[in-house]
Write an enzyme that holds these catalytic residues in place. Structure first.
Site, PDB file in Angstrom:
ATOM      1  N   LYS A   1       0.845  -1.193   0.000  1.00 51.28           N
ATOM      2  CA  LYS A   1       0.000   0.000   0.000  1.00 51.28           C
ATOM      3  C   LYS A   1       0.878   1.239   0.000  1.00 51.28           C
ATOM      4  O   LYS A   1       2.016   1.135   0.452  1.00 51.28           O
ATOM      5  CB  LYS A   1      -0.933   0.037   1.205  1.00 51.28           C
ATOM      6  CG  LYS A   1      -0.321  -0.245   2.576  1.00 51.28           C
ATOM      7  CD  LYS A   1       0.830   0.529   3.109  1.00 51.28           C
ATOM      8  CE  LYS A   1       0.709   2.003   3.323  1.00 51.28           C
ATOM      9  NZ  LYS A   1       1.973   2.629   3.858  1.00 51.28           N
TER      10      LYS A   1
ATOM     11  N   TYR B   1      -4.350   4.301   6.456  1.00 53.78           N
ATOM     12  CA  TYR B   1      -4.774   3.372   7.529  1.00 53.78           C
ATOM     13  C   TYR B   1      -6.070   3.851   8.173  1.00 53.78           C
ATOM     14  O   TYR B   1      -6.937   3.050   8.523  1.00 53.78           O
ATOM     15  CB  TYR B   1      -3.681   3.240   8.598  1.00 53.78           C
ATOM     16  CG  TYR B   1      -2.514   2.408   8.167  1.00 53.78           C
ATOM     17  CD1 TYR B   1      -2.511   1.026   8.342  1.00 53.78           C
ATOM     18  CD2 TYR B   1      -1.413   2.989   7.567  1.00 53.78           C
ATOM     19  CE1 TYR B   1      -1.443   0.258   7.932  1.00 53.78           C
ATOM     20  CE2 TYR B   1      -0.335   2.237   7.149  1.00 53.78           C
ATOM     21  CZ  TYR B   1      -0.355   0.862   7.337  1.00 53.78           C
ATOM     22  OH  TYR B   1       0.702   0.101   6.917  1.00 53.78           O
TER      23      TYR B   1
END
Ligand code: NAD
Length: 366
Positions: free
Chosen positions: A132, A217
């Site tokens: 990511k 996140y």
């Protein structure tokens, strides 16, 4: 809805329960078969975090390294028992196609290199686990998904929290209605960036600042904790441009997410303070994690405040090994990963809207 319903949570927990649900698993018929991973990028995450986890894997093993630093790759290969013939560099990377030891390529490179190394892996006939944020923008994400589809290969994004015991326990309790009807979500994610020369602070390599790297996140948690997709957002950026770290990328972004049920998500992303916190508020109580998305040491409270601390049954489970094994199991059983390329693309599209909202100072409908 984000793809984290009960069945997939069980699958993410990766084991006997899932196997029982779908019949005799392939690895049970072929217990010696562990899929071979090539790690691309021997940096802080690839070498420092991921490579040591293979010792805890049931269905995955380290078989190859791709690095621009031959001496380092040789040293790491010797330490982890990787044969020298399985060391590649960025120039001869495409010849992994001739190496049957390699089933899966794990891309642990700066963001600007994710699309290229994913697409080259797919063209070489390998499945891909890509870190990511998935890529620099949604166009790159779409190209990665298309390349893997065309090659008939799996593509998974390194969203390790979907395999992390505290996050899975929090999701399970939220879905079971333990805190009643969900009202709002809050998350702050950040760290105090110290190295002004890092690639993360160069827009051409990172695609953006804290939002791409750590704010993601908070965004992910907003989606998997509520189980909903945002329909609109508003974002505000605060960056001290005289700080040498922030000449090219943002420091703080404060973004509000509106969900279809009426739940509001309030998230803060930053590169100038250390914070790692998740709070989900319902009309009967709250679920709180702090830290919530750390490599280890996550903590969880469920109730009115912090009087009841919860320890998940599988507290010792290794989120990184589970993540590696999940993709191996998906390949062996021809299943879609619970965090496929499409999941990475969803986040990048939302992040693009966050940047647009901050730039244009207006609410964006998604
Ligand atoms: P890093 O800088 O420590 O490592 C990057 C690696 O890429 C190094 O080995 C470096 O040599 C190599 N590289 C190749 N070409 C490069 C170039 N032109 N410029 C810079 N480096 C180059 O970074 P990292 O922290 O290991 O991050 C790598 C990826 O992993 C990123 O996508 C990051 O977001 C992700 N990450 C994920 C987590 C997680 O918890 N899932 C944690 C940390 C990092």
């Amino acid at each position: 809805m984000i793809d984290l319903n009960r069945r997939n949570v069980v699958l993410a927990a990766g084991g006997a329960l899932a196997a029982g649900a779908v019949g005799a698993p392939v690895w049970a018929q072929n217990p010696g078969r562990k899929l071979g991973y090539a790690i691309v990028g021997l940096g802080g995450y690839g070498l420092g975090v991921i490579i040591p986890q293979f010792k805890d894997c049931q269905h995955s093993r380290l078989v190859a390294l791709v690095s621009g630093d031959a001496a380092k790759a040789k040293r790491v290969a010797a330490e982890y028992g990787v044969p020298e013939k399985n060391i590649y560099n960025y120039q001869n990377y495409d010849s992994i196609r001739d190496n049957p030891d390699i089933d899966i390529v794990y891309v642990c490179l700066p963001v600007s290199m994710h699309a290229e190394y994913t697409i080259r892996a797919a063209k070489a006939g390998k499945h891909v686990l890509c870190e990511k944020p998935m890529a620099m923008n949604s166009a790159e994400c779409e190209a990665m998904i298309a390349a893997c589809k065309q090659a008939g290969k799996k593509l998974m994004i390194g969203y390790r929290c979907h395999f992390e015991p505290f996050n899975l326990e929090a999701i399970r309790r939220a879905r079971a209605g333990e805190i009643g009807k969900l009202r709002y979500f809050r998350s702050e994610h950040g760290f105090n960036f110290s190295n002004p020369n890092a690639w993360r602070l160069k827009k051409a390599m990172s695609g953006g600042g804290s939002m791409m790297d750590i704010g993601i996140y908070a965004l992910q948690a907003a989606r998997y904790m509520t189980g909903e997709e945002p329909v609109a957002l508003y974002a505000k950026e605060t960056t001290d441009r005289s700080d040498p770290r922030f000449r090219e990328v943002e420091d703080m972004i404060d973004f509000q997410l509106e969900f279809p049920s009426g739940v509001i998500g309030s998230c803060m992303s930053m590169y100038s303070a250390n914070q790692n916190h998740i709070l989900l508020m319902g009309d009967k109580g709250r679920i709180e994690m702090e830290p919530g998305t750390a490599y280890k040491g996550n903590r969880l409270w469920v109730g009115k405040g912090r009087e009841t601390e919860i320890t998940p049954k599988d507290v010792g489970a290794n989120q990184f090994a589970r993540q590696l094994d999940h993709l191996s199991e998906c390949v062996l059983q021809n299943r879609e990963p619970i965090v496929p390329g499409e999941e990475g693309l969803r986040d990048i599209r939302i992040i693009e809207a966050v940047y647009r909202s901050a730039r244009e100072k207006r609410r964006i409908t998604l």
